[in-house]
Write an enzyme that holds these catalytic residues in place. Structure first.
Site, PDB file in Angstrom:
ATOM      1  N   GLU A   1       0.773  -1.238   0.000  1.00  0.00           N
ATOM      2  CA  GLU A   1       0.000   0.000   0.000  1.00  0.00           C
ATOM      3  C   GLU A   1       0.808   1.295   0.000  1.00  0.00           C
ATOM      4  OE1 GLU A   1      -4.137  -1.594   2.043  1.00  0.00           O
ATOM      5  OE2 GLU A   1      -2.822  -0.305   3.227  1.00  0.00           O
TER       6      GLU A   1
ATOM      7  N   GLU B   1      -6.521  -7.863   0.015  1.00  0.00           N
ATOM      8  CA  GLU B   1      -7.137  -7.504   1.294  1.00  0.00           C
ATOM      9  C   GLU B   1      -8.592  -7.133   1.040  1.00  0.00           C
ATOM     10  OE1 GLU B   1      -5.292  -4.666   3.845  1.00  0.00           O
ATOM     11  OE2 GLU B   1      -3.241  -5.371   3.433  1.00  0.00           O
TER      12      GLU B   1
END
Length: 447
Positions: free
Chosen positions: A228, A338
């Site tokens: 991320e 995720e």
């Protein structure tokens, strides 16, 4: 409750009894796969057929080797210091021996071999294992407590024994790549991209990982060079991430130099929170073998998302499928690395230690509540049948969408106080099936 507990225990016992036989099968397959990889086929030969009809189905081992206050709030509450909000302050604001003792107990107990057995018994084939840069090296002035690396190696061994693939995920980088507490250091803005030394330190870790696990690629199948990077913060971090993905490709594919045999470990890059179409043409298949895209899809981290009703959440999940499928088929395999069946931010500390929730109006941004958090998080034993039905529908809608591409890994396998996010709790209380291919609502995205 007794029947559910007994069934779960019996299932685990049966799985344990088959591990030895399965290990022999894995060894035979590993030898065959290694022979294939040494053959005349050019490029990368991963140990799992990414980008095919066989889907990635897995879970994240969140909160184990990288702390997150919302996954294990007891670790943070036990410090009696509200200023300890991430792993940086966990080491900085208490004596080293106190922090190390707490972490050692946590590492020894949060994830064990039994978890790997249960994950495999639940029909899953992958685990994603977050780890921070500080497990490998700590620079001057960095207060992190080390000791995680032996557990990474132990996890690879456990996965090998039960037949799981492991995605090794560098979840925190020097300077923080996103400023989130789950990067190890919660800061106002990411600084990873602002200093080449930070990037070089990260690259050295990726090379180290590839060198160590290249010969064990049957189990250590994937390296995700960075979790991320905060592309929403501007072009600097996107451009740094692009170059880092290219450099990491070289470090993963040729860990011992261009004149040495290629590694068969897959590189899993992240979309930096940009639309998948932003990455069209990046690292094309004809020039880069063994690359896949990681995208994370949540529906609770903004007011616009958290205010949606149950039907709208389902519709949003279903709407993602065609976009994922197109990128997967035309660009590179894409994995939703995720996601969660939960659709609120009600879990304690989800928005940070000491922060409330948008959903019930306690976030602190002046926005009124959208509803009450009562009965939407905490123990699954308190969830209503209607809510468990919604969690099952949410889970199925997302899985059906994600499997239009190359698959998924739910966040997370377990939590202390947020069963709405926990895969293992979903199995226990029935909103996640023991067979991930089972569909109770097969037409949920066709309504």
């Amino acid at each position: 409750m007794f029947v559910s507990t007994f069934a779960s225990a019996l299932f685990t016992l049966l799985a344990l009894s088959s591990v030895r036989a399965h290990s022999a099968q894995v060894a035979r397959a590993k030898n065959a796969r290694s022979h294939h990889a040494r053959g005349n086929q050019p490029g990368c030969t991963p140990s799992f057929p990414y980008g095919t009809e066989e889907k990635v189905r897995g879970v994240n081992l969140g909160g184990w080797l990288v702390l997150e206050p919302w996954i294990t709030p007891s670790l943070f509450d036990g410090t009696n210091n509200p200023a300890i909000i991430d792993e940086w302050t966990f080491g900085q604001l208490q004596p080293h021996d106190v922090a190390l003792d707490a972490l050692q107990k946590h590492w020894d107990t949060w994830i064990t071999f039994k978890d790997f057995v249960e994950i495999r018994a639940a029909g899953l084939n992958h685990v994603r294992l977050p780890i921070g840069y500080w497990a490998f090296e700590v620079g001057p002035g960095e207060p992190y407590v080390q000791g995680q690396l032996p557990y990474l190696r132990k996890a690879i061994q456990w996965a090998s024994e039960v037949g799981l693939k492991v995605i090794i995920d560098l979840h925190g980088a020097p300077g923080s790549q996103n400023g989130f507490d789950n990067s190890g250091h919660k800061v106002p803005a990411p600084m990873w991209q602002s200093n080449q030394t930070n990037i070089d330190r990260s690259s050295a870790i990726i090379k180290q990982l590839s060198q160590e696990f290249a010969s064990d690629h049957y189990t250590a199948a994937v390296i995700a060079p960075l979790n991320e990077p905060a592309g929403f913060k501007g072009k600097d971090i996107i451009n740094a991430a692009k170059q880092y993905w290219l450099d990491s490709y070289q470090n993963i594919r040729f860990p011992n130099g261009q004149d040495k045999p290629e590694s068969n470990i897959l590189e899993l890059i992240h979309d930096t929170f940009q639309p998948l179409s932003f990455w069209d043409g990046f690292m094309p298949k004809d020039k880069f073998q063994g690359v896949a895209m990681d995208t994370h899809i949540y529906q609770m981290f903004s007011d616009d998302q958290v205010k949606l009703n149950e039907t709208q959440h389902i519709q949003a999940a279903c709407a993602s499928g065609p976009t994922l499928a197109e990128f997967d088929h035309t660009q590179m395999p894409v994995i939703v690395g995720e996601w969660t069946p939960a659709m609120t931010d009600c879990a304690k500390y989800l928005n940070g230690r000491g922060k409330g929730a948008r959903y019930d109006g306690t976030f602190g941004d002046g926005v009124a509540a959208f509803g009450s958090c009562k009965g939407l998080t905490g123990s699954g034993a308190t969830f209503s049948e209607d809510y468990k039905t919604f969690l099952r529908q949410s889970w199925e809608a997302q899985v059906q969408s994600w499997e239009q591409a190359s698959g998924w890994l739910q966040w997370a396998w377990k939590t202390e106080e947020a069963d709405d996010w926990s895969y293992s709790a979903g199995l226990k209380y029935g909103w996640i099936p023991m067979n991930p291919a089972e569909r109770k609502y097969p037409n949920i995205c066709k309504q």
